[in-house]
Design a protein around this motif. Structure first.
Motif, PDB file in Angstrom:
ATOM      1  N   HIS A  47       0.885  -1.179   0.000  1.00 11.51           N
ATOM      2  CA  HIS A  47       0.000   0.000   0.000  1.00 11.51           C
ATOM      3  C   HIS A  47       0.919   1.224   0.000  1.00 11.51           C
ATOM      4  N   HIS A  49       1.873   5.457  -0.757  1.00  9.90           N
ATOM      5  CA  HIS A  49       1.637   6.881  -0.942  1.00  9.90           C
ATOM      6  C   HIS A  49       2.920   7.450  -1.553  1.00  9.90           C
ATOM      7  N   SER A  83      -2.620   4.601  -2.857  1.00 11.58           N
ATOM      8  CA  SER A  83      -3.557   5.319  -1.983  1.00 11.58           C
ATOM      9  C   SER A  83      -4.236   6.415  -2.788  1.00 11.58           C
ATOM     10  N   ARG A 225      -2.690  -6.245   8.057  1.00  8.73           N
ATOM     11  CA  ARG A 225      -1.965  -5.082   7.553  1.00  8.73           C
ATOM     12  C   ARG A 225      -0.926  -4.686   8.576  1.00  8.73           C
ATOM     13  N   GLU A 229       3.597   3.079   7.999  1.00 11.82           N
ATOM     14  CA  GLU A 229       2.529   4.085   7.862  1.00 11.82           C
ATOM     15  C   GLU A 229       1.689   4.142   9.128  1.00 11.82           C
TER      16      GLU A 229
END
Ligand code: ZN
Length: 275
Positions: A47, A49, A83, A225, A229
């Motif tokens: 995941h 960003h 994201s 998860r 982050e």
């Protein structure tokens, strides 16, 4: 035969800084290196960003492309999840990167307060983002920060904007949103099974709740998860050395629940992503 548990590693996010933990990867080169280690440790979903040159969150599509190219080269086959979160930008710029067709993207289906900010996702923008994901054949991960978002996702399914089976993430432990409590987790999970039967799920616990949420999810057939982050610590008062170290910890926990770490093929099959 045990059932597989998919590990998603959330490598950077919008909030974590090198001041909190020098291992937080900020530049694209750092992100690729950190993800490769996490992939080799067992995380099959990244995941991601992106940050600008000053390390601040942004939605720059070209940066997403560069990161995607680096990950495809160094983590062959890994499922990349962009994201589209509200803290990375405003309005349509949040979903510009979807044109590069990552395997997955996050989709928040409502608004909520997060600490001192409004996490703003207006209904029209949610529709547009869901439509783009359909158009580009991107599997959404529905981010549920509050119960209303679960019901909004069900409405999107009814309107044909989300395809079944759905993959949902319960985000827990951020002040202003869902508390990280076992009773709340059970409530959400029960509602999900009723409202969107057959959905897969994971629970993202923020900071000290990370491990607890992993355990609740695993005990009920969900996925995991982890990553810097959400949490920069490996244990109380001890900084995590890397995203990979958090993934290694998640692997140990998965083993405690009569589950095994999903292979790439298993993860793709479970999420309905073409191999
Ligand atoms: Zn994120």
């Amino acid at each position: 035969m045990t059932t597989p548990a998919i590990i998603t590693v959330a490598i950077t996010g919008n909030i974590a800084t090198k001041e909190q933990n020098p291992a937080v990867p900020i530049t694209i080169a750092e992100q690729v290196e950190s993800t490769q280690e996490a992939f080799e440790a067992g995380a099959m979903v990244a995941h991601v960003h992106v940050r600008d040159n000053n390390g601040k969150p942004c939605s720059d599509a070209d940066r997403f492309l560069k990161l995607q190219e680096g990950l495809q080269k160094h983590c062959p086959g890994m499922i990349i999840q962009f994201s589209t979160g509200a803290r990375g930008g405003k309005g349509l710029e949040r979903c510009e990167s979807l044109k590069y067709r990552p395997e997955m993207a996050s989709l928040s289906t409502g608004s909520v307060n997060l600490v001192n900010n409004i996490y703003e996702n207006e209904p029209k923008l949610i529709d547009i983002m869901a439509e783009r994901m359909l158009e580009f054949n991107i599997k959404p991960e529905v981010e549920v920060f509050d119960l209303g978002m679960l019901y909004k996702a069900a409405e999107l399914v009814q309107r044909g904007l989300l395809k079944l089976p759905l993959h949902v993430q319960f985000v827990m432990g951020i002040p202003g949103a869902l508390p990280a409590k076992e009773s709340v987790f059970h409530f959400l999970r029960t509602e999900l099974a009723e409202v969107i039967p057959g959905a897969s799920f994971t629970a993202a616990g923020v900071a000290r709740y990370q491990e607890q949420c992993q355990r609740w999810s695993l005990a009920h057939g969900g996925h995991v998860r982890t990553g810097l982050e959400d949490n920069v610590m490996i244990s109380k008062g001890v900084l995590a050395k890397s995203n990979a170290q958090l993934v290694e910890r998640a692997c140990e926990i998965i083993g405690e629940y009569d589950r095994h770490v999903a292979s790439l093929q298993e993860a793709k099959t479970l999420l309905g992503i073409a191999a």
